[in-house]
Design an enzyme around this catalytic site. Structure first.
Site, PDB file in Angstrom:
ATOM      1  N   ASP A  18       0.815  -1.214   0.000  1.00 52.52           N
ATOM      2  CA  ASP A  18       0.000   0.000   0.000  1.00 52.52           C
ATOM      3  C   ASP A  18       0.847   1.261   0.000  1.00 52.52           C
ATOM      4  O   ASP A  18       0.618   2.171  -0.806  1.00 52.52           O
ATOM      5  CB  ASP A  18      -0.949   0.014   1.207  1.00 52.52           C
ATOM      6  CG  ASP A  18      -2.071  -1.013   1.070  1.00 52.52           C
ATOM      7  OD1 ASP A  18      -2.050  -1.807   0.101  1.00 52.52           O
ATOM      8  OD2 ASP A  18      -2.961  -1.031   1.937  1.00 52.52           O
ATOM      9  N   ARG A 100       1.164   6.355  17.132  1.00 50.35           N
ATOM     10  CA  ARG A 100       0.904   7.300  16.051  1.00 50.35           C
ATOM     11  C   ARG A 100       1.493   8.683  16.286  1.00 50.35           C
ATOM     12  O   ARG A 100       2.064   9.278  15.375  1.00 50.35           O
ATOM     13  CB  ARG A 100      -0.600   7.407  15.791  1.00 50.35           C
ATOM     14  CG  ARG A 100      -1.267   6.114  15.304  1.00 50.35           C
ATOM     15  CD  ARG A 100      -0.434   5.354  14.354  1.00 50.35           C
ATOM     16  NE  ARG A 100      -1.157   4.312  13.639  1.00 50.35           N
ATOM     17  CZ  ARG A 100      -0.545   3.390  12.913  1.00 50.35           C
ATOM     18  NH1 ARG A 100       0.792   3.350  12.811  1.00 50.35           N
ATOM     19  NH2 ARG A 100      -1.248   2.475  12.278  1.00 50.35           N
ATOM     20  N   ASP A 129      -6.564   6.217  12.668  1.00 47.63           N
ATOM     21  CA  ASP A 129      -5.149   6.548  12.477  1.00 47.63           C
ATOM     22  C   ASP A 129      -4.932   7.829  11.687  1.00 47.63           C
ATOM     23  O   ASP A 129      -4.024   8.601  11.964  1.00 47.63           O
ATOM     24  CB  ASP A 129      -4.422   5.370  11.823  1.00 47.63           C
ATOM     25  CG  ASP A 129      -4.213   4.249  12.816  1.00 47.63           C
ATOM     26  OD1 ASP A 129      -4.131   4.536  14.031  1.00 47.63           O
ATOM     27  OD2 ASP A 129      -4.144   3.089  12.391  1.00 47.63           O
ATOM     28  N   SER A 189      -6.417  -6.783   8.528  1.00 48.53           N
ATOM     29  CA  SER A 189      -5.733  -5.505   8.598  1.00 48.53           C
ATOM     30  C   SER A 189      -5.012  -5.484   9.943  1.00 48.53           C
ATOM     31  O   SER A 189      -5.621  -5.688  10.988  1.00 48.53           O
ATOM     32  CB  SER A 189      -6.793  -4.397   8.515  1.00 48.53           C
ATOM     33  OG  SER A 189      -6.235  -3.166   8.861  1.00 48.53           O
TER      34      SER A 189
END
Lengths: 413, 413, 413, 413
Positions: A18, A100, A129, A189
């Site tokens: 990705d 994050r 996210d 995922s």
């Protein structure tokens, strides 16, 4: 800032399919110079291959940033969060959430260093996210342009992504296509770092389905864990763990060691439906072996070292603190306020906690501290030099006085 | 009210040594008529023997009250508390705390019915239970006289108690003396009801000691629990469990059944140092097998049925709610306020939760509800009819706006 | 510690009748050496006469402590409290509450310095001050003996006190007896320091009575205040006021100046029924002229300098913070936690506030700061370079998403 | 829903220039049938002229809805809010915020009744009102299409709006153009209803400017208010005001009467910088004459009727409750939770409050209730039948015990 004004973009780059597509897409759509940033957060995958792949995509070697930030992650993000005993919605230890802001910070640091005017990430428009990355980035640099390709492009199906990859010569690994080159149903995922690994999607999308055994990657199933319990001792100082069984370790080393022990004994699996910040509910499964041990142990050392009201105030503030981290507000003034309050309580949180691990169970079996507020002279039967039982009468009478007065007014309903 | 004005006392009477001594002492010291109240709260001991003992102490048969209040206990006290997901200090399920107000209520009901002017209990002057009994009693009847013999008499050693018992012909059982009639170190101080059993004292007084295996009476050790997991389904309605595996049951029957299952699989042991209301820390061990299952299951059904912000507000209010119950404020206006808020969220908390029990672990493996707010059309990859990913951009921009403005002022520190 | 073990007592001594009686009583009952401590907290009365009186009562000159602690009071107690915008029960600015911990601290400091083993104060057994003094003292020195004569002696009527004074040659002033030497109905019970003056008792005991005009000592009645408004500018730095109309002043000087201005314009009268910590309600009247101005001004400078969520979190924590101060918990870990959180927000609270005073009204008419977060480019009509109105759509959609999902399930009640 | 699918829109229509332009624009752009809704919320302007104007714009008479909703507004929105003593950011009485959900509700009611598929409003993309309208509408009907012209069209300047009006034959009043037909600097942006009137813009955009005297429309300046104070008595029942000076009135009548009194005496002006939900700060001025009186009076009746801890919990929850209303979450589960908690405390909030109004000051001078918890036998000097001062000793000792234990451990920092 419009598309054509973007000159240089720092991309959070994993090296996977990705973000490789995003890399290419940024070059094509934005005509911008791309800088890749790949972090070793303890996710358990090699990061160096990202360098090769980035360069293969035409990134200049000096534009490839690969950083081992495990120690910074654990010391400045994970440990402060565990001082708060943070849990989101009663179950989730915030493994993804807490990583994050650090990634956002590194993106901005690199942008500042390289004169980039934009950052980009591979999070979709439906999840938390994107919010965590972007609020983090904007809090640190208000004029940064954030490019979120998933919200912008039209490659929103597995087919179109693979097509784009093929067309642009991006390597497609086994897990994305079957033997005929057709897109496979994507795997779960996932996200991983030294604190946890997460799973979403597929079979889990029905919250009434039990996760398949094969999904869990980081912990032994309790059923297959050793038949004998294992004991360990954690040493705390200023509210942070500093040693296992008396051996001092750096923050990341200590967490890695706890992960190993937790994994072995089937510790830290969580399966929940959680409330995302963007408004919907989502099913998530998590493995947080070391974190699960730390949470129990920290509460245990606090149980003897912390004042009652400080502990209770921490408990009342915790859900809000956890929510701030979950929703991406690590760098906010309100998170810092709460952190200041929490940290103000930890200077006496020091000592040892004995823990037993057995088939999914973390049991505290002892706590000891020279800062201890536990004093059996006060609590136990038949010893009364320090405590006067008659004091309790006045204590109760005055605490009940408001009820006595209320009850004495016959008009009250 | 002075000693000599007390005419009639209702005593919370277990039939054990301590409350038998209190019974006698009240007759001697207060010259008052004593009414005994013995409750079947599911403590797992026969209550009828208390009748024989009371009569043997000279209590008139019509003054012996023995009531089975298990259903009232679970329906009106335990279930409302579990709607709040209440836990004290992160660990304690409030098994003793929640029973005390009901006992206080019954003491006052009987006092009102019999024209008594006082109530009495066997809790010491160092613990929480005195507060819970007395605040409960005073909240329900402000002019009641409360007699707490442990704060009043001078029988504060095992020897003096036994001496008093012998002198007054009170039966002393095996567990209190050795074969020579000398006082034995008392057993753990225990309390039990349908929700839990608790242990304090002895070996536990050093918080660094692991509890002895032999102490635990209500649950199988995880090590000795069955090697095969067991699954069950709990059905919820209005936030309360109403059926196990589809079989509807009364509240007390349901909790008893969960206790049986929990016991079998080693569920619900807790070992903590807790903060007492009267100011000191105390070590306590608890077994709450059914309650531990209910807590997990209730959170799980809420996870799909409850609005995010309602759930978060519940989480923020919970520690205070739990503290109120722990400290004896069940009948207070502030507990009722919080209960009103909590109950206002439960009308859609309805559906089923699948649970797996295995060697100390309670794992939620499925949740289903016709009230569900979970909708995978919103959360999952590659389906975008109902959700517009571009909305996220505005959402993030406006949530970050205060950081953008702050960051744009170069004077700010 | 028993009575006879007390060797040396530090007494909080005002020089008035009550504490003079206590002084004598301590000498008689405790046979202890008494050290007097008289504080100048800005109460507006001379403190030196206390020296003469103490010596007249046989206190050694070196045992008479008279300290001017106004600057410490305002800087370390009043200002930190005003950073929190603290108000108890919506009205009370905590003028008495905030002085008590400082007096307790000085009592303990002097006890430590002089080797005293006890402290004593003149607060009754029905009020909050006893709690504030004693919790403060015990928090600073756990082994201190606290002597509270009002809870101990039998002089609980005006007659018996005067009798005791006469018998012991203690000077009785005009305000305590009429021309015949008979006890007068005592004046209002009052307390004063640089922050406020308080009134309780007499006419006020009926909460439906309006206070008499003659009661108020520190402020002009709004009706008699000047007909012309007066403007002033307060300068803030790090959340504290540092200058009036551009003139820098020490904390106590600044507060005294604000008191003078507030007095002139009838600012700061409060008349309430409040909830005491010991369980009953009490009527209190207060004049806090300078404090009332500071509260308004601090909120105003925060309104442009403070982040929204930090401000809201402060507002949510404030009632608890105020309650802690009211109930005597200044030195507690939980007050320090909250202070840490509050102080973490004040570094950018800097600038000027213009204020208009007029007949009881404090009106903010301007605020300015180089740290300002106010930016009219964002808020005003017809200017849209920095703000994209379309962002609001996504913001609203995602904030409403949980309602959209809930509303789409027809089963939900 | 795309533009062309919209068949019928209900527009919140004031009859003024802006919403008249919107009306026309909806007809043109959406080719939809427009239904106008004009509410009499007590804004002090005639609503019937809106009918004439709507019909002049081609709206069918049966599509013109004009409703007097003042009583519903005060009874079901204003009064519940005042039970909470709600103030946003310490100053703002939420006069605009509380009206928006009711308007949203009426829009949806009319949409449901008329089969409309969309609603529209005249709030801009920068303010709070768009959020309040739209979250309200979506909470009540999740599939409603919301049209916010200000976020959609390109008429974002005064000139372009006037141009559009002229082109479409929409009447332009004096206040929008000067004698030459050129756009005048727009007047303050205002909103009014029975609770308040608000002002934004112009001169106010610099937060350091004092508002001009001429701006204030609803209250006499304190300087021009009568020189004699005026007294009134408010009667409360179940937490709501029901009578003035003994005369019972409907909710809206009562509020109107209080407005009249407040206006006369210069009560209720507020001038603040506030934090908007969409992220920026904004300057706002408000006049809330009756509401300011009600807030004071409600606190006063609560001060004698409400339990201490219930009052404190209300105070702690209030800022969050106020924020929910400010941000448009009136119909949310979390607001309903808080309302349930608040309302659970009001059944004993009953009695009278005497109030003095004088040149901007609202002073409570008496409170009386047969539900009163005030009992001077407990609080006053020299009466001790009901209270035992010695109880305070135990109360203090046990409340201080945690400090005593902590202070006794010399290792603690």
């Amino acid at each position: 800032m419009s598309k054509k004004d973007v000159k240089k973009v720092v991309l959070a780059y994993s090296g996977g399919l990705d973000t490789s597509i995003i890399l290419k897409w940024l070059q094509d759509e934005y005509k911008a110079e791309v800088i890749t940033f790949t972090a070793d957060l303890g996710q358990g995958e090699e990061v160096e291959p990202a360098r090769v792949k980035a360069i293969a995509c035409g990134i200049k070697p000096e534009n490839v940033y690969i950083l081992d930030i495990k120690e910074e992650f654990v010391k400045d993000y994970v440990f402060p969060m565990f001082r708060a005993n943070a849990i989101y919605e009663g179950e989730y230890l915030l493994g993804t959430s807490i990583a994050r802001p650090l990634i956002a910070k590194k993106l901005i640091d690199i942008a500042n260093e390289t004169g980039a005017d934009a950052v980009s990430h591979g999070a979709t428009g439906k999840g938390n996210d994107q919010v965590r990355f972007e609020i983090g980035a904007l809090a640190l640099r208000p004029d940064i342009k954030v490019i979120a390709p998933w919200r912008e492009w039209d490659l929103n199906s597995r087919e179109s992504l693979l097509e784009y990859a093929r067309k642009n010569g991006i390597e497609i690994s086994q897990k994305h296509v079957d033997e005929n080159g057709n897109p496979k149903v994507s795997p779960y995922s996932m996200d991983a770092n030294l604190l946890h690994i997460s799973y979403e999607g597929l079979h889990l999308e029905n919250p009434n389905n039990e996760p398949e055994d094969s999904m869990w990657l980081w912990t032994t199933a309790p059923e297959k864990a050793p038949d004998a319990p294992e004991y360990l001792t954690l040493t705390y100082k200023n509210g942070d763990p500093v040693a296992i069984d008396g051996v001092e370790m750096s923050p990341a080393t200590l967490l890695a060691k706890l992960n190993e022990l937790g994994n072995k004994h089937g510790i830290g699996r969580v399966d929940i439906v959680e409330n995302r910040y963007v408004g919907m509910k989502a099913r998530g499964c998590y493995e947080t072996p070391g974190g699960t041990i730390m949470l129990k142990a920290h509460r245990a050392i606090e149980s003897i070292c912390l004042d009652r009201e400080a502990a209770h105030l921490k408990d009342e503030l915790m859900p809000r603190y956890a929510k701030l981290i979950y929703q991406g507000y690590w760098f906010s003034p309100e998170r810092k306020m709460l952190q200041a309050a929490i940290d103000a309580t930890q200077k006496n949180v020091e000592g040892t906690v004995k823990i037993k691990l057995y088939k999914g169970n973390v049991t505290v079996v002892g706590r000891d501290s020279k800062m201890s507020l536990y004093n059996d002279a006060y609590s136990t039967f038949e010893k009364d030099e320090v405590y006067n039982q008659k004091d309790a009468e006045g204590f109760i009478r005055l605490n009940a006085l408001r009820f006595i007065i209320a009850g004495s007014n016959p008009n009250r309903k």
